[in-house]
Structure formats: C-alpha cells, structure tokens
Design a protein around this motif. Structure first.
Motif, PDB file in Angstrom:
ATOM      1  N   ILE A 171      39.354  54.613  78.452  1.00 54.35           N
ATOM      2  CA  ILE A 171      39.378  54.338  77.010  1.00 54.35           C
ATOM      3  C   ILE A 171      38.007  54.572  76.400  1.00 54.35           C
ATOM      4  O   ILE A 171      37.882  55.208  75.343  1.00 54.35           O
ATOM      5  CB  ILE A 171      39.867  52.900  76.747  1.00 54.35           C
ATOM      6  N   VAL A 172      36.959  54.098  77.074  1.00 56.96           N
ATOM      7  CA  VAL A 172      35.594  54.276  76.554  1.00 56.96           C
ATOM      8  C   VAL A 172      35.239  55.764  76.514  1.00 56.96           C
ATOM      9  O   VAL A 172      34.679  56.247  75.522  1.00 56.96           O
ATOM     10  CB  VAL A 172      34.575  53.472  77.406  1.00 56.96           C
ATOM     11  N   ASP A 173      35.595  56.508  77.576  1.00 61.59           N
ATOM     12  CA  ASP A 173      35.307  57.949  77.596  1.00 61.59           C
ATOM     13  C   ASP A 173      36.052  58.661  76.470  1.00 61.59           C
ATOM     14  O   ASP A 173      35.489  59.515  75.776  1.00 61.59           O
ATOM     15  CB  ASP A 173      35.699  58.563  78.952  1.00 61.59           C
ATOM     16  N   GLY A 174      37.318  58.321  76.277  1.00 59.20           N
ATOM     17  CA  GLY A 174      38.110  58.941  75.213  1.00 59.20           C
ATOM     18  C   GLY A 174      37.532  58.621  73.839  1.00 59.20           C
ATOM     19  O   GLY A 174      37.448  59.501  72.965  1.00 59.20           O
ATOM     20  N   ALA A 175      37.124  57.377  73.639  1.00 59.16           N
ATOM     21  CA  ALA A 175      36.546  56.984  72.350  1.00 59.16           C
ATOM     22  C   ALA A 175      35.218  57.709  72.129  1.00 59.16           C
ATOM     23  O   ALA A 175      34.920  58.159  71.013  1.00 59.16           O
ATOM     24  CB  ALA A 175      36.340  55.469  72.302  1.00 59.16           C
ATOM     25  N   THR A 176      34.444  57.858  73.185  1.00 55.31           N
ATOM     26  CA  THR A 176      33.172  58.567  73.073  1.00 55.31           C
ATOM     27  C   THR A 176      33.400  60.033  72.704  1.00 55.31           C
ATOM     28  O   THR A 176      32.716  60.583  71.824  1.00 55.31           O
ATOM     29  CB  THR A 176      32.387  58.469  74.409  1.00 55.31           C
ATOM     30  N   GLN A 177      34.370  60.663  73.344  1.00 52.06           N
ATOM     31  CA  GLN A 177      34.672  62.064  73.036  1.00 52.06           C
ATOM     32  C   GLN A 177      35.183  62.220  71.606  1.00 52.06           C
ATOM     33  O   GLN A 177      34.812  63.154  70.899  1.00 52.06           O
ATOM     34  CB  GLN A 177      35.699  62.616  74.034  1.00 52.06           C
ATOM     35  N   ALA A 178      36.014  61.270  71.173  1.00 55.30           N
ATOM     36  CA  ALA A 178      36.524  61.321  69.798  1.00 55.30           C
ATOM     37  C   ALA A 178      35.385  61.148  68.807  1.00 55.30           C
ATOM     38  O   ALA A 178      35.332  61.828  67.774  1.00 55.30           O
ATOM     39  CB  ALA A 178      37.586  60.243  69.587  1.00 55.30           C
ATOM     40  N   LEU A 179      34.449  60.267  69.111  1.00 56.05           N
ATOM     41  CA  LEU A 179      33.303  60.035  68.231  1.00 56.05           C
ATOM     42  C   LEU A 179      32.429  61.291  68.160  1.00 56.05           C
ATOM     43  O   LEU A 179      31.987  61.687  67.071  1.00 56.05           O
ATOM     44  CB  LEU A 179      32.486  58.835  68.741  1.00 56.05           C
ATOM     45  N   LYS A 180      32.214  61.936  69.284  1.00 54.61           N
ATOM     46  CA  LYS A 180      31.405  63.165  69.307  1.00 54.61           C
ATOM     47  C   LYS A 180      32.083  64.264  68.487  1.00 54.61           C
ATOM     48  O   LYS A 180      31.438  64.970  67.708  1.00 54.61           O
ATOM     49  CB  LYS A 180      31.196  63.654  70.740  1.00 54.61           C
TER      50      LYS A 180
END
Length: 148
Positions: free
Chosen positions: A125-134
């Motif tokens: 979830i954290v990785d997905g949120a980070t990618q979405a933020l980028k």
C-alpha cells in the motif's frame, strides 16, 4: 405598702423543651413531605424514561449499582463468601479470553492474514501510494511547464 410589680415570667425548662420538640416535629414533617414529593417526582420521571428508553434506564441502573457497590467497603465475611465465586469468574474469563485469541488466530491463519502477510500488504500500500504521488507530482509539473 407599696404594690409590687409582677415578675416577668420566664419560660421554664419544660416550656423550652416543649417548644424544641414542637419545632423538631414541624421540621420532621416538612422534611418528610419534601422527601415524599421528591421521591414521587423521581418515580414518575423514572417511569416516563423507562417508557421512552428502557435500555438506557436499565444501563443507568446498572451503572448506579456498580458505583454504589464500588463505594461501599467489602466486609471480611463478604470476601470469605465471595472468594470462590470470584476465583471461578476469573478462571472462566481467562479461559474465554484464551479461547477467543486461539479462535481469532486460527481464522486469521485460514485467511492467510499472518503478521508477515500483513506487513507485506502495508508495504504494498505504501509503495502504491508513493508511486501514485510521484505520478501526480510529475503530471502537475508537466502541466505547469506547459509540456503536455
């Protein structure tokens, strides 16, 4: 001979006692009437509330009883009499908690929700949120520059 003035009459001890008793009776009657009226009003109010919200009244009664029980000191006799009951309740509660933990852990294991799997899910979830933020930041920067 000169006439004597009548002596001022002073209340006797018996008169004072009678007055005190009469005053106490009056105060007792007034207090009784007030308590009776207050109890009647409280009874009516409790009856009204019982009709409107019976569970709230029951919960309030249980809470008031628990508070009262907590405030009253426990006698040695009560401790002696209730010790086996208290021990039994404690043992049963401990067994129930242990059974609930075991059943809950078994169900989580059946669903594959282990501590490791939970950690992996959080990381995902954290990785997905980070990618979405980028991606959002990149799109915003591109839009501001007018490149897109």
């Amino acid at each position: 001979m000169s006439a004597k003035k009548p002596a001022k009459s002073t209340p006797s001890l018996a008169d004072k006692a009678t007055d005190a008793i009469d005053g106490a009776k009056e105060r007792a009657i007034t207090a009784y009437d007030s308590a009776r009226d207050t109890a009647a009003a409280a009874g009516k109010k409790a009856g009204d509330q019982l009709g409107e919200a019976p569970l709230a009244v029951i919960a309030g009664g249980i809470a008031a009883g628990a508070i009262l029980a907590a405030l009253l000191p426990t006698s040695r006799r009560e401790k002696d009499l209730l010790a086996p009951v208290t021990d039994n309740i404690r043992d049963r509660a401990s067994a129930a908690v242990e059974a609930a933990k075991t059943a809950g852990q078994a169900r989580l294991d059946e669903l594959g929700l282990t501590r490791d799997a939970g950690g992996q899910a959080v990381r995902s979830i954290v990785d997905g949120a980070t990618q979405a933020l980028k991606a959002s930041a990149k799109a915003a920067a591109t839009s501001v520059r007018g490149d897109g």
